[in-house]
Every structure is written in structure tokens, then in C-alpha cells.
Motif scaffolding. Structure first.
Motif, PDB file in Angstrom:
ATOM      1  N   CYS A  87       0.838  -1.188   0.000  1.00  0.00           N
ATOM      2  CA  CYS A  87       0.000   0.000   0.000  1.00  0.00           C
ATOM      3  C   CYS A  87       0.878   1.245   0.000  1.00  0.00           C
ATOM      4  CB  CYS A  87      -0.911   0.013   1.231  1.00  0.00           C
ATOM      5  SG  CYS A  87      -1.952   1.462   1.296  1.00  0.00           S
ATOM      6  N   LEU A  88       0.545   2.190  -0.848  1.00  0.00           N
ATOM      7  CA  LEU A  88       1.293   3.436  -0.920  1.00  0.00           C
ATOM      8  C   LEU A  88       0.638   4.536  -0.097  1.00  0.00           C
ATOM      9  CD1 LEU A  88       2.056   3.393  -4.734  1.00  0.00           C
ATOM     10  CD2 LEU A  88       3.502   2.602  -2.856  1.00  0.00           C
ATOM     11  N   PHE A 141     -11.021   7.688   5.260  1.00  0.00           N
ATOM     12  CA  PHE A 141     -11.864   6.827   4.427  1.00  0.00           C
ATOM     13  C   PHE A 141     -13.193   7.521   4.156  1.00  0.00           C
ATOM     14  CE2 PHE A 141      -9.051   3.963   6.681  1.00  0.00           C
ATOM     15  CZ  PHE A 141      -8.655   3.081   5.692  1.00  0.00           C
ATOM     16  N   THR A 142     -13.768   7.263   2.983  1.00  0.00           N
ATOM     17  CA  THR A 142     -15.064   7.860   2.643  1.00  0.00           C
ATOM     18  C   THR A 142     -15.976   6.835   1.989  1.00  0.00           C
ATOM     19  OG1 THR A 142     -14.596   8.534   0.359  1.00  0.00           O
ATOM     20  CG2 THR A 142     -13.872  10.019   2.112  1.00  0.00           C
ATOM     21  N   CYS A 143     -17.263   7.178   1.997  1.00  0.00           N
ATOM     22  CA  CYS A 143     -18.235   6.311   1.330  1.00  0.00           C
ATOM     23  C   CYS A 143     -18.187   6.489  -0.183  1.00  0.00           C
ATOM     24  CB  CYS A 143     -19.649   6.578   1.852  1.00  0.00           C
ATOM     25  SG  CYS A 143     -20.339   8.175   1.383  1.00  0.00           S
ATOM     26  N   ILE A 165      -3.171  -2.712   2.580  1.00  0.00           N
ATOM     27  CA  ILE A 165      -4.057  -1.590   2.892  1.00  0.00           C
ATOM     28  C   ILE A 165      -4.580  -1.719   4.316  1.00  0.00           C
ATOM     29  CG2 ILE A 165      -6.239  -0.465   2.276  1.00  0.00           C
ATOM     30  CD1 ILE A 165      -5.611  -1.270  -0.653  1.00  0.00           C
ATOM     31  N   THR A 166      -4.954  -2.922   4.696  1.00  0.00           N
ATOM     32  CA  THR A 166      -5.438  -3.150   6.061  1.00  0.00           C
ATOM     33  C   THR A 166      -4.341  -2.871   7.079  1.00  0.00           C
ATOM     34  OG1 THR A 166      -7.022  -4.789   5.262  1.00  0.00           O
ATOM     35  CG2 THR A 166      -6.492  -4.851   7.600  1.00  0.00           C
ATOM     36  N   SER A 204      -7.422   7.050   2.054  1.00  0.00           N
ATOM     37  CA  SER A 204      -7.143   5.625   1.998  1.00  0.00           C
ATOM     38  C   SER A 204      -8.260   4.902   1.256  1.00  0.00           C
ATOM     39  CB  SER A 204      -6.997   5.066   3.420  1.00  0.00           C
ATOM     40  OG  SER A 204      -5.918   5.694   4.076  1.00  0.00           O
ATOM     41  N   CYS A 205      -8.044   3.648   0.955  1.00  0.00           N
ATOM     42  CA  CYS A 205      -8.929   2.884   0.075  1.00  0.00           C
ATOM     43  C   CYS A 205      -9.890   1.983   0.867  1.00  0.00           C
ATOM     44  CB  CYS A 205      -8.072   2.053  -0.870  1.00  0.00           C
ATOM     45  SG  CYS A 205      -9.028   1.095  -2.047  1.00  0.00           S
ATOM     46  N   LEU A 206     -11.142   2.413   0.957  1.00  0.00           N
ATOM     47  CA  LEU A 206     -12.142   1.612   1.657  1.00  0.00           C
ATOM     48  C   LEU A 206     -12.390   0.284   0.944  1.00  0.00           C
ATOM     49  CD1 LEU A 206     -14.103   1.457   4.039  1.00  0.00           C
ATOM     50  CD2 LEU A 206     -15.828   2.541   2.579  1.00  0.00           C
ATOM     51  N   ALA A 207     -12.362   0.294  -0.386  1.00  0.00           N
ATOM     52  CA  ALA A 207     -12.556  -0.953  -1.137  1.00  0.00           C
ATOM     53  C   ALA A 207     -11.462  -1.964  -0.794  1.00  0.00           C
ATOM     54  CB  ALA A 207     -12.582  -0.674  -2.640  1.00  0.00           C
ATOM     55  N   GLY A 208     -10.244  -1.482  -0.620  1.00  0.00           N
ATOM     56  CA  GLY A 208      -9.142  -2.373  -0.250  1.00  0.00           C
ATOM     57  C   GLY A 208      -9.321  -2.973   1.127  1.00  0.00           C
TER      58      GLY A 208
END
Length: 121
Positions: free
Chosen positions: A5-6, A14-16, A54-55, A42-46
Motif C-alpha cells: 500500500c502506498l 476513508f469515505t463512502c 491496505i489493512t 485511503s482505500c475503503l474498497a481495499g
């Protein structure tokens, strides 16, 4: 090759990013906060896809910010289902922006939401 993750940051945002004006406003707010140095989008999908890098970045953040457009709170609920508890949680409709299916946002709404979230940080 290991996925990396970068988006490592002290404050993970995080956003919806939902299909409404307030979802798009949440996304634009995270971009603006990132640009101003208040954290890193950051990436909520990830997170929901259980991408390890990402986690791990989210788990290592000093704070997690969840920006939801509306009272459905999809972002917060997604984070919590994945074992992450937001330190700051904002629902844009609770800031006085009315939800509509129109995807456009105003500069005034963006400034207002960004300023409100910066105060909470």
C-alpha cells in the motif's frame, strides 16, 4: 510480488464516495484534507476486500477518519465490519447538506465540510 500500500499515513481518511451529492462531497473532502496535509486518503474498497497492505496501513495509523455522506453510514459500518474503529466519524447530512441524486457539489459545501472536519481532528 507482494502488494504494498502506498497510502501509509498517520491519519487514514476513508469515505463512502456514494452515488449522491453527499457521497461525492465526502470523497472530495478526503482529497482536500489530503492535499492540505491533514491525513492521507485511503482505500475503503481495499479494506473490505481484505487487501493485506491496505489493512495493515490502516491498523498502523495513529487515527482513522470516516466520512459518510448520509445516515446510512456505509463507510463507518464497512470499517467496523473489518475490525477497524474510526477515531473521527462525520456524517455530511448532519452538517446541514441535503442529500440529492445529483452528483454535483459546490465549493462552498466543500469548504464548510472540510473546515468542520478539521475542527474535529
Amino acid at each position: 510480488m507482494s502488494e504494498r500500500c502506498l497510502c501509509e499515513a498517520r491519519r487514514a481518511i476513508f469515505t463512502c464516495a456514494g452515488g449522491s451529492n453527499v457521497g461525492q462531497l465526502a470523497n472530495a473532502t478526503a482529497r482536500e484534507l489530503t492535499a492540505q496535509g491533514y491525513g492521507r486518503m485511503s482505500c475503503l474498497a481495499g479494506i473490505t476486500a481484505s487487501i493485506r497492505g491496505i489493512t495493515a496501513s490502516a491498523q498502523g495509523a495513529d487515527a482513522i477518519v470516516s466520512i459518510d455522506g448520509c445516515s446510512l453510514e456505509c463507510c463507518r459500518k464497512s470499517l467496523e465490519l473489518c475490525g477497524l474503529q474510526p477515531d473521527v466519524h462525520v456524517v455530511i447530512t448532519e452538517l446541514g447538506v441535503k442529500k440529492s441524486p445529483d452528483l454535483s457539489i459546490s465549493e462552498q459545501e466543500l469548504r464548510s465540510v472540510v473546515d468542520a472536519i478539521k475542527e474535529l481532528m
